[in-house]
Write a protein that holds these residues in place. Sequence first.
Motif, mmCIF file in Angstrom:
data_model
loop_
_atom_site.group_PDB
_atom_site.id
_atom_site.type_symbol
_atom_site.label_atom_id
_atom_site.label_comp_id
_atom_site.label_asym_id
_atom_site.label_seq_id
_atom_site.Cartn_x
_atom_site.Cartn_y
_atom_site.Cartn_z
ATOM 1 N N GLY A 72 0.798 -1.221 0.000
ATOM 2 C CA GLY A 72 0.000 0.000 0.000
ATOM 3 C C GLY A 72 0.826 1.264 0.000
ATOM 4 O O GLY A 72 2.044 1.249 -0.174
ATOM 5 N N PRO A 73 0.163 2.376 0.236
ATOM 6 C CA PRO A 73 0.810 3.679 0.133
ATOM 7 C C PRO A 73 1.810 3.977 1.254
ATOM 8 O O PRO A 73 2.572 4.922 1.156
ATOM 9 N N LEU A 74 1.819 3.187 2.310
ATOM 10 C CA LEU A 74 2.749 3.440 3.405
ATOM 11 C C LEU A 74 4.080 2.727 3.233
ATOM 12 O O LEU A 74 4.930 2.780 4.111
ATOM 13 N N GLY A 75 4.273 2.067 2.119
ATOM 14 C CA GLY A 75 5.520 1.359 1.869
ATOM 15 C C GLY A 75 6.664 2.316 1.555
ATOM 16 O O GLY A 75 6.519 3.529 1.566
ATOM 17 N N HIS A 76 7.828 1.734 1.260
ATOM 18 C CA HIS A 76 9.012 2.508 0.902
ATOM 19 C C HIS A 76 9.808 1.707 -0.118
ATOM 20 O O HIS A 76 9.485 0.544 -0.393
ATOM 21 N N PRO A 77 10.854 2.274 -0.708
ATOM 22 C CA PRO A 77 11.669 1.504 -1.659
ATOM 23 C C PRO A 77 12.208 0.239 -0.991
ATOM 24 O O PRO A 77 12.541 0.255 0.199
ATOM 25 N N ARG A 78 12.272 -0.844 -1.744
ATOM 26 C CA ARG A 78 12.781 -2.106 -1.186
ATOM 27 C C ARG A 78 14.268 -1.957 -0.868
ATOM 28 O O ARG A 78 15.052 -1.507 -1.689
ATOM 29 N N VAL A 79 14.622 -2.342 0.345
ATOM 30 C CA VAL A 79 16.017 -2.353 0.774
ATOM 31 C C VAL A 79 16.350 -3.756 1.271
ATOM 32 O O VAL A 79 15.491 -4.468 1.784
ATOM 33 N N TYR A 80 17.594 -4.140 1.084
ATOM 34 C CA TYR A 80 18.081 -5.428 1.566
ATOM 35 C C TYR A 80 18.975 -5.160 2.767
ATOM 36 O O TYR A 80 19.895 -4.349 2.702
ATOM 37 N N LEU A 81 18.667 -5.842 3.862
ATOM 38 C CA LEU A 81 19.375 -5.623 5.115
ATOM 39 C C LEU A 81 20.116 -6.886 5.519
ATOM 40 O O LEU A 81 19.542 -7.971 5.530
#
Length: 76
Positions: free
Chosen positions: A39-48
């Motif tokens: 949804g709209p509360l997501g962010h760019p995918r990051v790998y941790l």
Amino acid sequence: MPAGDTQSSDSTTAAPTTITPTEIIHVDQRVVACDGGEGPLGHPRVYLRIPDREVMCPYCSRLFVVNEGVGPADGH
């Protein structure tokens, strides 16, 4: 300030803040992907990468915790 008063009015010295995780996710791998959810509360995918026991997403403050028994990172 009266003479002998030891309180400082310097606003640059503040106690360190502790970030409260928004969610705690237990995982079975040392590298995880986080996109903040759907949804709209997501962010760019990051790998941790989880070098020790846990890592927090810098975008959404999700805390990823490695389950007991998971071996060390494979170096990739």
